[in-house]
Design an enzyme around this catalytic site. Structure first.
Site, PDB file in Angstrom:
ATOM      1  N   GLY A  45      44.475  64.292  62.433  1.00  0.00           N
ATOM      2  CA  GLY A  45      43.045  64.118  62.667  1.00  0.00           C
ATOM      3  C   GLY A  45      42.158  64.290  61.447  1.00  0.00           C
ATOM      4  CG  ASP A 100      40.526  67.129  63.419  1.00  0.00           C
ATOM      5  OD1 ASP A 100      40.722  68.358  63.518  1.00  0.00           O
ATOM      6  OD2 ASP A 100      41.225  66.294  64.023  1.00  0.00           O
ATOM      7  CG  ASP A 103      38.209  72.787  71.319  1.00  0.00           C
ATOM      8  OD1 ASP A 103      37.176  73.307  71.747  1.00  0.00           O
ATOM      9  OD2 ASP A 103      38.976  72.118  72.038  1.00  0.00           O
ATOM     10  NE  ARG A 165      45.458  59.857  65.227  1.00  0.00           N
ATOM     11  CZ  ARG A 165      45.454  61.169  65.512  1.00  0.00           C
ATOM     12  NH1 ARG A 165      44.468  61.919  65.123  1.00  0.00           N
ATOM     13  NH2 ARG A 165      46.468  61.698  66.179  1.00  0.00           N
TER      14      ARG A 165
HETATM   15  P1  IMP Z   1      42.088  74.068  68.665  1.00  0.00           P
HETATM   16  O1  IMP Z   1      43.437  74.623  68.370  1.00  0.00           O
HETATM   17  O2  IMP Z   1      41.746  74.118  70.134  1.00  0.00           O
HETATM   18  O3  IMP Z   1      40.966  74.642  67.805  1.00  0.00           O
HETATM   19  O4  IMP Z   1      42.134  72.518  68.419  1.00  0.00           O
HETATM   20  C1  IMP Z   1      42.260  71.996  67.199  1.00  0.00           C
HETATM   21  C2  IMP Z   1      42.818  70.594  67.264  1.00  0.00           C
HETATM   22  O5  IMP Z   1      42.729  70.010  68.579  1.00  0.00           O
HETATM   23  C3  IMP Z   1      41.989  69.704  66.402  1.00  0.00           C
HETATM   24  O6  IMP Z   1      42.487  69.696  65.104  1.00  0.00           O
HETATM   25  C4  IMP Z   1      42.099  68.368  67.089  1.00  0.00           C
HETATM   26  O7  IMP Z   1      43.238  67.689  66.618  1.00  0.00           O
HETATM   27  C5  IMP Z   1      42.269  68.691  68.543  1.00  0.00           C
HETATM   28  N1  IMP Z   1      40.968  68.603  69.270  1.00  0.00           N
HETATM   29  C6  IMP Z   1      40.178  69.597  69.712  1.00  0.00           C
HETATM   30  N2  IMP Z   1      39.077  69.149  70.317  1.00  0.00           N
HETATM   31  C7  IMP Z   1      39.158  67.798  70.247  1.00  0.00           C
HETATM   32  C8  IMP Z   1      38.283  66.720  70.686  1.00  0.00           C
HETATM   33  O8  IMP Z   1      37.170  66.908  71.247  1.00  0.00           O
HETATM   34  N3  IMP Z   1      38.734  65.463  70.432  1.00  0.00           N
HETATM   35  C9  IMP Z   1      39.922  65.190  69.810  1.00  0.00           C
HETATM   36  N4  IMP Z   1      40.749  66.165  69.382  1.00  0.00           N
HETATM   37  C10 IMP Z   1      40.365  67.447  69.603  1.00  0.00           C
HETATM   38 MG    MG Z   2      43.583  68.321  64.093  1.00  0.00          MG
END
Ligand code: IMP
Ligand code: MG
Length: 181
Positions: A45, A100, A103, A165
């Site tokens: 991403g 990217d 979250d 993407r």
């Molecule tokens: P985390 O581990 O929940 O912080 O998520 C991180 C990864 O989840 C990011 O690097 C993205 O690849 C994916 N991700 C989280 N939220 C989104 C979204 O809204 N759209 C697409 N990918 C997401």
């Molecule tokens: Mg990512």
């Protein structure tokens, strides 16, 4: 049918993306002058953001890539799978993790942990997007492009099931696309 038809609304335009990269590039160039900057992008991403950001950085830097995954469709599984390690030995480097989107924070917390025993001089985080309302891990970004609400976004490297993407802007995915999940 074009990719744009699945976008409910545009969240970050191409113009705003350019401004964000310029601002972050300035801040990072100032903070890392004279240091041993190693930009580490998290595949896949963050590659689009990495390509833009690195060209706005004016101090010396190296780049490398790591790959993990924790998503299935639009939902995080909460379990991070490690897929690719660094090629460069980060011993003595000032690592800046380029992501990217931040979250739940589970991915970055996991990566910071993996890198902790590698003798890096410092480890910081630069996230293009930040969705703070959904945070589960105790982590924040040192550099943030834009804070956004808790909606599933696509484009500018971000995917839904490996699609979208290549959109040049960030948009909210129309929920009808994943409502059958
Ligand atoms: P985390 O581990 O929940 O912080 O998520 C991180 C990864 O989840 C990011 O690097 C993205 O690849 C994916 N991700 C989280 N939220 C989104 C979204 O809204 N759209 C697409 N990918 C997401
Ligand atoms: Mg990512």
């Amino acid at each position: 049918m074009s990719l744009n038809d699945d976008v409910k609304k545009v969240l970050v335009t191409e113009e705003e993306i350019k401004e964000i990269c310029k601002r972050l590039g300035r801040e990072i160039s100032r903070d890392y002058e004279g240091k041993k900057l190693l930009l580490v992008s998290v595949l896949k991403g963050a590659v689009v953001f990495m390509a833009d950001l690195m060209r706005e950085i004016t101090c010396d830097c190296q780049i490398d890539f790591m790959a993990v995954s924790s998503y299935s469709g639009s939902k995080t599984t909460g379990v991070v799978k490690f897929k690719k390690d660094l090629d460069i030995n980060p011993d003595g480097c000032d690592i800046l993790l380029v992501e990217d989107i931040l979250d739940s924070g589970i991915t970055l917390a996991y990566l910071k942990n993996v890198l902790r025993d590698r003798n890096a001089a410092s480890i910081k985080v630069c996230a293009f997007l930040d969705k703070p309302t959904n945070r589960q891990a105790d982590i924040s970004a040192d550099y943030v492009g834009k804070v956004i609400p808790d909606e599933f976004v696509i484009g500018y490297g971000l995917d839904y099931n490996e699609k979208y993407r290549n959109l040049p802007y960030v948009g909210v995915l129309d929920p009808r696309v994943y409502s059958a999940e």
